[in-house]
Design a protein around this motif. Structure first.
Motif, PDB file in Angstrom:
ATOM      1  N   HIS A  71      47.262  22.429  -1.348  1.00  0.00           N
ATOM      2  CA  HIS A  71      47.260  23.510  -0.768  1.00  0.00           C
ATOM      3  C   HIS A  71      48.801  22.869   0.519  1.00  0.00           C
ATOM      4  O   HIS A  71      49.546  23.832   0.521  1.00  0.00           O
ATOM      5  N   GLN A 107      39.665  22.796   5.691  1.00  0.00           N
ATOM      6  CA  GLN A 107      40.183  23.481   6.725  1.00  0.00           C
ATOM      7  C   GLN A 107      40.875  22.515   8.110  1.00  0.00           C
ATOM      8  O   GLN A 107      41.354  21.678   8.600  1.00  0.00           O
ATOM      9  N   THR A 111      44.365  21.443   9.134  1.00  0.00           N
ATOM     10  CA  THR A 111      44.358  21.277  10.445  1.00  0.00           C
ATOM     11  C   THR A 111      45.241  19.912  10.720  1.00  0.00           C
ATOM     12  O   THR A 111      46.673  19.816  11.489  1.00  0.00           O
TER      13      THR A 111
END
Length: 138
Positions: A71, A107, A111
């Motif tokens: 990612h 996630q 973050t």
């Protein structure tokens, strides 16, 4: 250290894709040590753990780590790992610290990384503004 890395790669690269992803009682390591690995395309991720660790837990940890890298770097490759080792270490530090797994929620990891990048960006803007101000005062 280089001999250990070479031995790990030699043992793992010769293994078939059909066998399990862990090795026990590997030559240069102690009796209570396991190698847990995953291969993604041309990238080998190898964790050396003691006998009390869950192999499946470590495989999941490797998967979360690779997903995070994917990612952040958008299709991670060898060059990303070589030229951005500081960022790779930061991502790993978000997941594992002091031998303890801190976070496995993708996630949450992403973050945290994005927040760190924003802080670094603000810091460099402040430093740049200070430098310009000093130049103007001279």
């Amino acid at each position: 250290q280089q001999a250990m890395i070479r031995e790990c790669f030699t043992l793992i690269s010769k293994r078939s894709d059909r066998v399990c992803n862990f090795l026990e009682d590997v030559g240069c390591w102690s009796k209570d040590t396991k190698l847990v690995y995953r291969v993604y395309a041309t990238l080998y991720f190898i964790f050396v753990v003691d006998g009390s660790e869950s192999e499946l837990g470590i495989l999941d940890l490797i998967h979360v780590f690779v997903e995070s890298l994917d990612h952040i770097f958008e299709n991670v490759c060898e060059l990303d790992l070589i030229f951005h080792t500081d960022k790779v270490h930061h991502i790993l530090d978000e997941i594992v610290m002091g031998g303890m797994v801190l976070e496995t929620n993708l996630q949450e990891i992403l973050t945290s990384i994005k927040e760190q990048e924003e802080l670094e960006s603000r810091g460099s803007k402040v430093a740049s503004a200070k430098y310009k101000l000093k130049q103007q005062l001279r």
